[in-house]
Design a protein around this motif. Structure first.
Motif, PDB file in Angstrom:
ATOM      1  N   ILE A  94       4.450  55.749  74.500  1.00  0.00           N
ATOM      2  CA  ILE A  94       4.669  57.217  74.370  1.00  0.00           C
ATOM      3  C   ILE A  94       3.843  57.879  73.838  1.00  0.00           C
ATOM      4  N   THR A  95       3.658  59.177  74.621  1.00  0.00           N
ATOM      5  CA  THR A  95       2.758  60.083  73.918  1.00  0.00           C
ATOM      6  C   THR A  95       3.799  61.157  73.309  1.00  0.00           C
ATOM      7  N   LEU A  96       3.467  61.251  72.115  1.00  0.00           N
ATOM      8  CA  LEU A  96       4.550  61.897  71.002  1.00  0.00           C
ATOM      9  C   LEU A  96       3.811  63.003  70.386  1.00  0.00           C
ATOM     10  N   ALA A  97       4.562  64.088  70.599  1.00  0.00           N
ATOM     11  CA  ALA A  97       4.213  65.501  69.978  1.00  0.00           C
ATOM     12  C   ALA A  97       5.288  65.818  69.093  1.00  0.00           C
ATOM     13  N   THR A  98       4.807  66.424  67.996  1.00  0.00           N
ATOM     14  CA  THR A  98       5.656  67.186  67.324  1.00  0.00           C
ATOM     15  C   THR A  98       4.916  68.480  66.692  1.00  0.00           C
ATOM     16  N   LYS A  99       5.818  69.441  65.783  1.00  0.00           N
ATOM     17  CA  LYS A  99       5.208  70.695  65.485  1.00  0.00           C
ATOM     18  C   LYS A  99       5.538  70.966  63.914  1.00  0.00           C
ATOM     19  N   VAL A 100       4.777  71.732  63.354  1.00  0.00           N
ATOM     20  CA  VAL A 100       4.820  71.869  61.933  1.00  0.00           C
ATOM     21  C   VAL A 100       4.678  73.345  61.827  1.00  0.00           C
ATOM     22  N   GLY A 101       5.223  73.833  60.821  1.00  0.00           N
ATOM     23  CA  GLY A 101       5.261  75.420  60.332  1.00  0.00           C
ATOM     24  C   GLY A 101       6.435  75.849  60.109  1.00  0.00           C
ATOM     25  N   LYS A 102       7.661  75.702  60.923  1.00  0.00           N
ATOM     26  CA  LYS A 102       8.839  76.312  60.657  1.00  0.00           C
ATOM     27  C   LYS A 102      10.071  75.419  59.796  1.00  0.00           C
ATOM     28  N   SER A 103       9.570  74.219  59.142  1.00  0.00           N
ATOM     29  CA  SER A 103      10.715  73.737  58.312  1.00  0.00           C
ATOM     30  C   SER A 103      10.949  74.360  57.017  1.00  0.00           C
ATOM     31  N   ALA A 104      12.130  74.220  56.783  1.00  0.00           N
ATOM     32  CA  ALA A 104      12.553  74.908  55.566  1.00  0.00           C
ATOM     33  C   ALA A 104      11.604  74.039  54.209  1.00  0.00           C
ATOM     34  N   ASP A 105      11.338  73.055  54.473  1.00  0.00           N
ATOM     35  CA  ASP A 105      10.870  72.224  53.339  1.00  0.00           C
ATOM     36  C   ASP A 105       9.247  72.597  53.271  1.00  0.00           C
ATOM     37  N   HIS A 106       8.689  72.793  54.270  1.00  0.00           N
ATOM     38  CA  HIS A 106       7.223  72.888  54.231  1.00  0.00           C
ATOM     39  C   HIS A 106       6.557  74.092  55.266  1.00  0.00           C
ATOM     40  N   PRO A 107       7.333  75.425  55.014  1.00  0.00           N
ATOM     41  CA  PRO A 107       7.034  76.363  55.982  1.00  0.00           C
ATOM     42  C   PRO A 107       5.303  76.727  56.028  1.00  0.00           C
ATOM     43  N   GLY A 108       5.288  77.726  57.077  1.00  0.00           N
ATOM     44  CA  GLY A 108       3.912  78.079  56.988  1.00  0.00           C
ATOM     45  C   GLY A 108       2.544  77.103  57.386  1.00  0.00           C
ATOM     46  N   LEU A 109       1.496  77.666  57.549  1.00  0.00           N
ATOM     47  CA  LEU A 109       0.281  76.949  57.985  1.00  0.00           C
ATOM     48  C   LEU A 109      -0.879  76.773  57.020  1.00  0.00           C
ATOM     49  N   SER A 110      -0.409  76.717  55.710  1.00  0.00           N
ATOM     50  CA  SER A 110      -1.185  76.709  54.541  1.00  0.00           C
ATOM     51  C   SER A 110      -1.684  75.231  54.557  1.00  0.00           C
ATOM     52  N   ALA A 111      -2.803  74.749  54.001  1.00  0.00           N
ATOM     53  CA  ALA A 111      -3.362  73.404  54.027  1.00  0.00           C
ATOM     54  C   ALA A 111      -2.289  72.624  53.153  1.00  0.00           C
ATOM     55  N   PRO A 112      -1.790  72.979  51.836  1.00  0.00           N
ATOM     56  CA  PRO A 112      -0.788  72.181  51.455  1.00  0.00           C
ATOM     57  C   PRO A 112       0.489  71.852  52.344  1.00  0.00           C
ATOM     58  N   ALA A 113       0.958  73.276  53.019  1.00  0.00           N
ATOM     59  CA  ALA A 113       2.154  72.963  53.838  1.00  0.00           C
ATOM     60  C   ALA A 113       1.903  72.055  55.323  1.00  0.00           C
ATOM     61  N   ILE A 114       0.809  71.942  55.554  1.00  0.00           N
ATOM     62  CA  ILE A 114       0.375  71.125  56.877  1.00  0.00           C
ATOM     63  C   ILE A 114       0.333  69.777  56.348  1.00  0.00           C
ATOM     64  N   ARG A 115      -0.406  69.570  55.311  1.00  0.00           N
ATOM     65  CA  ARG A 115      -0.433  68.055  54.833  1.00  0.00           C
ATOM     66  C   ARG A 115       0.950  67.470  54.370  1.00  0.00           C
ATOM     67  N   ALA A 116       1.625  68.300  53.904  1.00  0.00           N
ATOM     68  CA  ALA A 116       2.960  67.803  53.417  1.00  0.00           C
ATOM     69  C   ALA A 116       3.890  67.787  54.668  1.00  0.00           C
ATOM     70  N   ALA A 117       3.879  68.481  55.417  1.00  0.00           N
ATOM     71  CA  ALA A 117       4.581  68.614  56.711  1.00  0.00           C
ATOM     72  C   ALA A 117       4.338  67.371  57.759  1.00  0.00           C
ATOM     73  N   VAL A 118       2.937  67.031  57.964  1.00  0.00           N
ATOM     74  CA  VAL A 118       2.656  65.812  58.682  1.00  0.00           C
ATOM     75  C   VAL A 118       3.147  64.578  57.966  1.00  0.00           C
ATOM     76  N   GLU A 119       2.925  64.526  56.796  1.00  0.00           N
ATOM     77  CA  GLU A 119       3.253  63.279  56.058  1.00  0.00           C
ATOM     78  C   GLU A 119       4.787  63.094  56.101  1.00  0.00           C
ATOM     79  N   ALA A 120       5.616  64.008  56.159  1.00  0.00           N
ATOM     80  CA  ALA A 120       6.976  63.926  56.328  1.00  0.00           C
ATOM     81  C   ALA A 120       7.528  63.578  57.582  1.00  0.00           C
ATOM     82  N   SER A 121       6.666  64.157  58.670  1.00  0.00           N
ATOM     83  CA  SER A 121       7.052  63.995  59.887  1.00  0.00           C
ATOM     84  C   SER A 121       6.683  62.393  60.233  1.00  0.00           C
ATOM     85  N   LEU A 122       5.592  61.864  59.782  1.00  0.00           N
ATOM     86  CA  LEU A 122       5.148  60.644  59.960  1.00  0.00           C
ATOM     87  C   LEU A 122       6.276  59.635  59.544  1.00  0.00           C
ATOM     88  N   ARG A 123       6.756  59.828  58.384  1.00  0.00           N
ATOM     89  CA  ARG A 123       7.840  59.067  57.735  1.00  0.00           C
ATOM     90  C   ARG A 123       8.844  59.014  58.609  1.00  0.00           C
TER      91      ARG A 123
END
Length: 325
Positions: A94-123
């Motif tokens: 599977i080619t797997l795509a996901t998106k970050v920036g809109k979640s309530a837990d990690h909104p926006g595209l700051s460095a901390p938000a992106i890192r936390a959002a991707v870690e959560a998505s991987l889990r």
């Protein structure tokens, strides 16, 4: 197309047609199936058994490209896709795509938000890497340099392979490319944008020219205009009967009905469904790699997955271009 309707072509038409070749996504090494299955409804209007049935049918028909987001159903879409991949043992297929920036837990595209959002998505996805990460928003409050450095760090760590944008203008894509060049970091290889037969102006023109200039692969979202281009909404009564009728209501006008009439004519000539024709038109457009399509049930996928196997003749394309202009 109503869930209860059997497509004219059906599974037999799909299975006996030519093999579908993957398409390269921009300058990346990703070779993707030319229809991406959206996880928008997973965990929202589609429960667990329905989600599993949709994903199974998509793969059965040859699909390999699944697109979701950390904000879909509050993260439940990612969980359901992750559980399905783990249960089927098919992550590497599977080619797997996901998106970050809109979640309530990690909104926006700051460095901390992106890192936390991707870690959560991987889990939630139960994977060790994301093949294609999309910036779900354009966040002008955060310097592109900060966002790009954060994404590049994830790519170097192996958590993300490639990334792209969504809702970015042509000017902002150019700004991002210049910043990436100055920093010596990875740049966007893909763009998701609202684009279909009844919504052309937002992409065609300046943004299309920039996408070509930057060699960005385009993944049209809302590819069937909330179901309108499947032909299921032809009257106000149709809109009132369906949950997504409100989203499609903007297209129920003279122009929209002319487009539906043209889709009907072409579909009848080719022996397929209007949805198949609408997606085939998108696949004929410059830079388009794979429309992103959402379905509410597995039976809708036969018509959708027939699109890459249904090339349109020049006179078909000319007619559809004319009525949708």
């Amino acid at each position: 197309m109503n869930d209860s309707q059997a497509p004219r072509g059906g599974a037999t038409a799909v299975s006996t047609a030519p093999v579908v070749l993957p398409r390269r996504l921009g300058p990346s090494a990703l070779q993707v199936y030319p229809i991406a299955l959206s996880g928008t409804v997973f965990g929202w209007t589609a429960d667990g058994p329905t989600t599993t049935a949709v994903l199974d049918r998509y793969v059965e028909l040859g699909g390999t490209f699944v697109d979701t987001a950390d904000s879909y159903a509050g993260g439940r879409s990612e969980i359901m896709i992750g559980n399905w991949m783990r249960g089927r043992g098919n992550r590497d297929a599977i080619t797997l795509a996901t998106k970050v920036g809109k979640s309530a837990d990690h909104p926006g595209l700051s460095a901390p938000a992106i890192r936390a959002a991707v870690e959560a998505s991987l889990r939630r996805l139960r994977v060790d890497r994301i093949d294609l990460l999309f910036l779900h928003i354009d966040d002008p409050g955060v310097p592109f340099e900060e966002t790009l450095l954060a994404v590049d760090e994830l790519i170097r760590a192996g958590d993300v392979r490639y990334f792209g944008g969504s809702d970015h203008t042509g000017e902002r894509l150019l700004e991002a490319r210049i910043a990436a060049g100055q920093l010596g970091v990875a740049h966007m290889v893909a763009l998701q944008k609202h684009y279909n037969l009844v919504h052309r102006d937002e992409y065609e023109g300046d943004l299309a020219r920039v996408a070509a200039q930057l060699d960005v692969g385009v993944l049209p979202r809302f590819a069937l205009a909330a179901g309108f281009l499947s032909g299921k909404y032809r009257s106000r009564a149709d809109l009132e009967r369906e949950r997504r009728g409100a989203e499609a209501s903007r297209y129920l006008n003279r122009r929209g009905l002319r487009v539906i009439a043209a889709l009907d004519r072409v579909a009848h000539e080719l022996g397929v469904e209007p949805a198949t024709v609408a997606l085939s038109w998108l696949l004929s457009r410059p830079r388009v790699v794979a429309p992103v399509v959402s379905v509410s049930g597995p039976q809708q996928l036969d018509a959708i997955m027939a699109a890459p196997r249904t090339p349109l003749a020049r006179h078909h394309l000319t007619e559809l271009d004319r009525v949708s202009a």
